[in-house]
Structure formats: structure tokens, C-alpha cells
Design an enzyme around this catalytic site. Structure first.
Site, PDB file in Angstrom:
ATOM      1  NE  ARG A  51     -20.216 -11.664 -31.087  1.00  0.00           N
ATOM      2  CZ  ARG A  51     -19.158 -11.028 -30.669  1.00  0.00           C
ATOM      3  NH1 ARG A  51     -19.271 -10.014 -29.812  1.00  0.00           N
ATOM      4  NH2 ARG A  51     -17.951 -11.359 -31.068  1.00  0.00           N
ATOM      5  CD  GLN A 198     -19.177 -11.666 -35.969  1.00  0.00           C
ATOM      6  OE1 GLN A 198     -18.819 -11.433 -37.129  1.00  0.00           O
ATOM      7  NE2 GLN A 198     -19.552 -12.876 -35.600  1.00  0.00           N
ATOM      8  CG  ASP A 239     -14.351 -18.287 -30.713  1.00  0.00           C
ATOM      9  OD1 ASP A 239     -15.362 -17.830 -30.168  1.00  0.00           O
ATOM     10  OD2 ASP A 239     -13.719 -17.652 -31.578  1.00  0.00           O
ATOM     11  CE  LYS A 250     -16.815 -15.336 -35.847  1.00  0.00           C
ATOM     12  NZ  LYS A 250     -17.891 -16.357 -35.913  1.00  0.00           N
TER      13      LYS A 250
HETATM   14  O1  MRU Z   1     -19.444 -16.056 -33.724  1.00  0.00           O
HETATM   15  P1  MRU Z   1     -19.060 -15.156 -32.608  1.00  0.00           P
HETATM   16  O2  MRU Z   1     -19.317 -13.715 -32.843  1.00  0.00           O
HETATM   17  O3  MRU Z   1     -19.574 -15.633 -31.276  1.00  0.00           O
HETATM   18  O4  MRU Z   1     -17.502 -15.336 -32.633  1.00  0.00           O
HETATM   19  C1  MRU Z   1     -16.719 -15.443 -31.566  1.00  0.00           C
HETATM   20  C2  MRU Z   1     -15.853 -14.290 -31.571  1.00  0.00           C
HETATM   21  O5  MRU Z   1     -16.285 -13.271 -31.091  1.00  0.00           O
HETATM   22  C3  MRU Z   1     -14.530 -14.308 -32.167  1.00  0.00           C
HETATM   23  O6  MRU Z   1     -14.145 -15.461 -32.773  1.00  0.00           O
HETATM   24  C4  MRU Z   1     -13.542 -13.726 -31.189  1.00  0.00           C
HETATM   25  O7  MRU Z   1     -12.410 -13.345 -31.865  1.00  0.00           O
HETATM   26  C5  MRU Z   1     -13.170 -14.672 -30.096  1.00  0.00           C
HETATM   27  S1  MRU Z   1     -14.321 -14.716 -28.831  1.00  0.00           S
HETATM   28  C6  MRU Z   1     -13.834 -13.395 -27.930  1.00  0.00           C
END
Ligand code: MRU
Length: 356
Positions: A51, A198, A239, A250
Site C-alpha cells: 500500500r 498505518q 495520493d 489518508k
Molecule cells: O491506504 P493506504 O495505506 O494505501 O494510504 C495511502 C497512504 O499511504 C497515505 O495516504 C499517504 O499519506 C500517502 S501515499 C504515500
């Protein structure tokens, strides 16, 4: 980055197999798992074995290289490739890097349409280039972002935008690592990041491996620590970044940005330019993933007698909602730290660094 002294990337390809760090097991165990076919790789993205925006971008690219290797000779080759691309795209909707990685490999296949052996080779090379580019961009994000992390800085971060979320180095944590390696004293407040944790699981583990002083806090402690003057700056990942500078990250990022603004604390976003979606005019157009509500009702952990197990934290039938991301409006963002430098979260700033 190193795990017990040995260098690792988050995801890589060996022969036709995609190999990745099994992220749901961290911090309780460290192991590498193998995905022999593109359908296994797609499942690993969907179930979040891997992820984080950059990491799923590279995984999607490697998955496309598997698709090209599996595709039959002859007329059915391109139909199989198109189906495989859809399977990989349909795993997770929000992170732009996934679509970038898949597209990069599709373009390489397309450029070799008259020679299927060459197309298969080009697919592997393009996927490897996506992964290498991600690692190098993140290293440079560290160089550009480190000057923002003064000696003695107390940084707050949300979720995991460290090296586990990319191929190497990370985005939000890369400036922290660079400042720490340069000998500056840095402290990180790590938001736990419910529901999947996370921050508590991955960011705390990464920082521990690197020897960066930190403390995990419940998500609802962040605002109070900001109010008490115990946070000097916030750095989060992204993202997807829209053309106007709005940022999807997130769930919980938006709340942090609002409280940071209310307390005069600079709020930075760190991301490679592969996270920018120039076709997306504003945050309102970013697709927000809604995950299974059981992720809110249940949590996973390691029991005192050594079992990896899950426990329910709500009444059995409690209704729940699980939006996985939110959007932070551009006006709350002090700057976006990219591999090309720090730019304002404005249409002009984004256009200056966006890839064609
Ligand atoms: O749902 P995930 O764990 O794949 O979430 C994405 C992320 O890790 C976060 O939103 C992060 O801050 C940005 S991606 C490096």
C-alpha cells in the site's frame, strides 16, 4: 532503506514474480511474499499487502509486465493486455501513481505493437523504470525538504508516507531522514491513523529502524499538541494532487490541516510529481475510496501470547462508515515538496512541476 542492516525496496520483480514486503504483518513480523501472476499482484494491491501511493504505482507497473508475459501469442495478445490493465486499475481508485505506473507500461507495449517479444521486454524495462524513478524522486524530495526541518524541529505526520509507501525513501518522511542523517535533532509525532493504523504500525516501525526519536499519538491528540505549541511543522504525503493544488491523502489529513492553520503551523505536502493528476481540475473530482466498514469495527494485532489476531472494538452490529481518504483544500497547504523543488499549492505551482 535498511532492515536489520540489509537494504530493501518495498516491491521488486525477480524473473516473472513480483516480490513485496508483507506490510500488514509489520511491526510484528518482517517477511517477503511472492506474487507469481498478475491476478495475485492485483489481489495484493486490493488487500493492501502492499500500500502507499508510490508502492502501488510500481506494483501496478510490475503487474502489467506480468500481464505482457502471460498474454498469448497472436491476435488475443492485446485483448489480454487490456483486460489485465483493467484488473490492476480496479484494485484501488484514489492514488494517481497506480494509474501512472500502469499507463507507463501500456505505452511501452503499444510502442512495440509489431513485435510481441520486444513488447514483453519493453514492459519489464518500463516497469523497472517506474520503480527506479519513484525511488530516486523520493530521495530528491528528501534533499529539497530537509531545509524545512530545522535543528530541534518537532514534526507531525499522518499515516505512512515513509519508504514503505514508496519503492524507497518515502515522501513525507524523506526530509526527516535527510535532516536526521545530516545530524540535526528531529522529533516526530506519529498520528496513529485509524482505522488501519498505518502510523502506529508502519511509520513508528520505520522511524525506529532509522533511529529517529518519535512518539505515537492517538489521532485525536494532534490538535491539542498543536494548540500547546508542541508541533513546529506538519509534513504529510499525498495520493492524488489536483491541478489547482487540492490534495487527497489518508482520512484525517484534512482535520490536521485545519487545526494547523488555526494554530499558525506550516502544513506541507510531500509527493513525487507522478502523484499529480493534471486532468483533475480540483479535489472535488478525485475519486475517494470507501473501504469495508469491518475495518472500523475490527482491528488486528499481536496478542501477549504471540498470536496475530483480530478483535472487535464496536458492538457486533454497529453501523459504520469507512472513507479511506479526504481532500485538503490548496489554501491550507504551505507548499508541496516534490523532486523538482518546493512549489506553492496553486495552479501555477502545480503546472511548473507536473509531468506531461
Ligand atoms: O491506504 P493506504 O495505506 O494505501 O494510504 C495511502 C497512504 O499511504 C497515505 O495516504 C499517504 O499519506 C500517502 S501515499 C504515500
Amino acid at each position: 532503506m535498511r532492515v536489520d542492516g540489509k537494504p530493501y525496496r518495498t516491491v521488486w520483480m525477480e524473473g516473472g514474480t513480483v516480490r513485496m514486503i508483507d506490510q500488514p504483518r509489520i511491526p510484528h513480523a518482517f517477511r517477503v511474499v511472492d506474487m507469481p501472476r498478475h491476478t495475485d499482484t492485483a489481489r495484493a494491491i486490493r488487500e493492501m499487502v502492499v500500500r502507499g501511493a508510490g508502492a502501488i504505482g510500481a506494483t501496478g507497473a510490475f503487474g502489467m509486465a506480468q500481464v505482457a508475459a502471460e498474454a498469448p501469442e497472436g491476435d488475443d495478445f492485446f485483448a489480454y493486455v487490456a483486460r489485465g490493465a483493467r484488473t490492476l486499475e480496479n484494485t484501488r481508485p484514489t492514488a494517481q501513481n497506480l494509474f501512472y505506473g500502469i499507463r507507463a507500461v501500456l505505452d511501452a507495449i503499444e510502442a512495440n505493437r509489431d513485435d510481441l517479444a520486444a513488447a514483453r521486454e519493453a514492459a519489464v524495462a518500463a516497469a523497472q523504470a517506474v520503480a527506479d524513478d519513484d525511488a530516486e524522486s523520493c530521495r530528491r524530495i528528501g534533499e529539497h525538504g530537509a531545509p524545512l526541518v530545522a535543528d530541534g524541529a518537532r514534526v507531525n505526520t499522518h499515516c505512512n508516507a515513509g519508504w514503505l509507501a514508496f519503492v524507497d525513501w518515502g515522501s513525507a518522511l524523506s526530509p526527516v531522514y535527510a535532516a536526521h542523517r545530516a545530524g540535526r535533532r528531529v522529533f516526530v509525532w506519529v498520528d496513529e491513523t485509524r482505522p488501519r493504523g498505518q502510523g502506529a504500525r508502519l511509520t513508528a516501525w520505520e522511524l525506529g529502524q532509522e533511529g529517529v526519536p518519535h512518539a505515537v499519538i492517538a489521532d485525536n491528540a494532534t490538535g491539542w499538541l498543536m494548540r500547546r505549541g508542541e508541533v513546529d511543522l506538519v509534513i504529510v504525503g499525498a495520493d492524488r494532487i489536483a491541478a489547482n493544488g487540492d490534495v487527497a491523502n489518508k482520512i484525517g489529513t484534512y482535520s490536521s490541516a485545519v487545526v494547523a492553520r488555526a494554530n499558525g503551523i506550516p502544513f506541507y505536502v510531500a509527493a513525487p510529481t507522478t502523484t499529480i493528476d493534471p486532468a483533475c481540475p480540483s479535489g472535488e473530482a478525485i475519486p475517494i475510496e470507501e473501504r469495508d466498514a469491518d475495518e472500523v469495527r475490527w482491528t488486528w494485532g499481536w496478542s501477549e501470547d504471540g498470536r496475530f489476531t483480530r478483535v472487535r472494538t464496536t458492538p457486533a452490529e454497529a453501523p459504520a462508515r469507512n472513507p479511506a481518504f479526504d481532500v485538503t483544500p490548496a489554501e491550507l497547504i504551505a507548499g508541496i515538496i516534490t523532486e523538482k523543488g518546493v512549489v506553492p499549492a496553486t495552479p501555477e505551482g502545480i503546472a511548473r512541476v507536473a509531468r506531461a
